[in-house]
Write a protein that holds these residues in place. Structure first.
Motif: not given
Ligand code: 2NL
Length: 344
Positions: A208-230
């Motif tokens: 009922h309680q656990f840990t999460q790590v989320e990431g977010l990158y917002v900018d001009k020209d951010v693409r799916m390939s950037d997500l895949k690379g990171v």
């Protein structure tokens, strides 16, 4: 009188000689020198003596008293010296014995995992940000494209405090808050680790309680390939250079398109085993391109800005990395379990 005093001295000296301990000595002191003792009695009876006798007897009585007192004191010193000797013998300290080891605590396995994840993303230019665990309905759901009637709100049964406040069900609200704070005019590149809460029944794979790590990158020209690379960089650094990743299509209300990422199984290297359920791949996280409505609500023009986001569960990742079979091990804090991962 004289004889009486002399024999009193002899008697007392005899008793002192016979005394076996400090208590015996005290007994002698009380009975011979005390207020009701024979010497005091003699001195009291001096009034009946003649003028000539008085100073002679008085002097003698004082001498006898002093002699008895001295005998007692000397014997007392001897007893005390013997006692000290005995103590020194029995209470000897062996300074060459090794000391008792001190139990030193260390960081919890989960803390180490989260720190390791943080370090890898900091290395790729991400900032670590935290936010409240008690969230508003708006930041936890509404701002993430989960309106009041959205079926996903039932999917993640939550702990409500009031109609408007709840324990956050994911760390995404920290990211929504950050975008709002940046007012839609500068890039966001962050991760947010923290505790999250869901109304689940605890078992080997749910808490009922656990840990999460989320990431977010917002900018001009951010693409799916950037997500895949990171994410590829992260997977290889965290699990090992030899691991491969793959992205599969998925669905989350806050990303479009959405993906799930698998890493190749290190047990069977893709041939199929029980760890990867005979698929050769293990699911480790979800992500995607931030939904245009989410950007819009946070004040970012989706025609100008784009972004990727992802989320992972450190417990699941630690379980995969170390072969831990029950999520409850993280919270029951059995020292024998934790010690195995203590790097201190
Ligand atoms: C999972 C999947 C995910 C996100 C988290 C996110 C946050 C914002 C905008 C868009 Cl502010 N998305 N977070 C996106 C996709 C997946 O988590 O399985 N987590 C354990």
């Amino acid at each position: 009188m004289k004889e009486r005093l002399h024999s009193l001295q002899q008697e007392a000296e005899q008793k002192v000689a016979e005394a076996k301990n400090l208590a015996d000595l005290q007994q002698v002191r009380v009975s011979y020198l005390g207020k009701k003792g024979p010497i005091t009695e003699v001195l009291r009876g001096m009034g009946k003596l003649s003028k000539e006798e008085r100073p002679v007897i008085g002097e003698l009585a004082n001498k006898v008293r002093e002699a008895i007192a001295t005998a007692i004191d000397e014997k007392k010193e001897a007893f005390e010296a013997a006692e000290l000797d005995k103590k020194l013998q029995t209470e000897q300290i062996d300074v060459t014995l090794p000391g008792r080891p001190v139990q030193v605590g260390g960081p919890h396995l989960l803390t180490n995992i989260v720190t390791e994840i943080e370090d890898l993303f900091i290395g790729m230019g991400f900032e670590v940000r935290e936010g409240p665990e008690v969230e508003t309905d708006y930041y936890n759901f509404e701002a993430l494209n989960l309106p009041k009637d959205h079926p996903a709100r039932d999917m993640q049964d939550s702990f409500y405090i009031t109609e408007e406040l709840l324990l956050r069900t994911h760390t995404s609200p920290v990211q929504a808050r950050t975008m709002n704070e940046f007012k839609g005019n500068k890039p966001v590149k962050m991760i947010c680790p923290g505790k999250v809460y869901r109304r689940d029944t605890d078992d080997a794979t749910h808490s009922h309680q656990f840990t999460q790590v989320e990431g977010l990158y917002v900018d001009k020209d951010v693409r799916m390939s950037d997500l895949k690379g990171v994410l590829n960089q992260f997977a290889k650094q965290f699990f090992g250079e030899e691991r491969e990743i793959r992205l599969r299509p998925s669905f989350f209300p806050f990303t479009e398109p959405s993906v799930e990422m698998d890493i190749s199984c290190k047990v069977c290297h893709g041939d199929g085993c029980s760890v990867c359920k005979k698929t050769g791949w293990i699911e480790i996280l979800g992500g995607g391109m931030v939904h245009p409505d989410v950007l819009q609500m946070a004040g970012y023009d989706p025609k100008v800005y784009s972004g990727f986001a992802f989320g992972m569960g450190p417990e699941r990742i630690a379980m995969l990395k170390y072969g831990i079979d029950d999520i409850r091990h993280f919270y029951t804090n059995d020292i024998r379990f934790l010690k195995q991962y203590d790097q201190a």
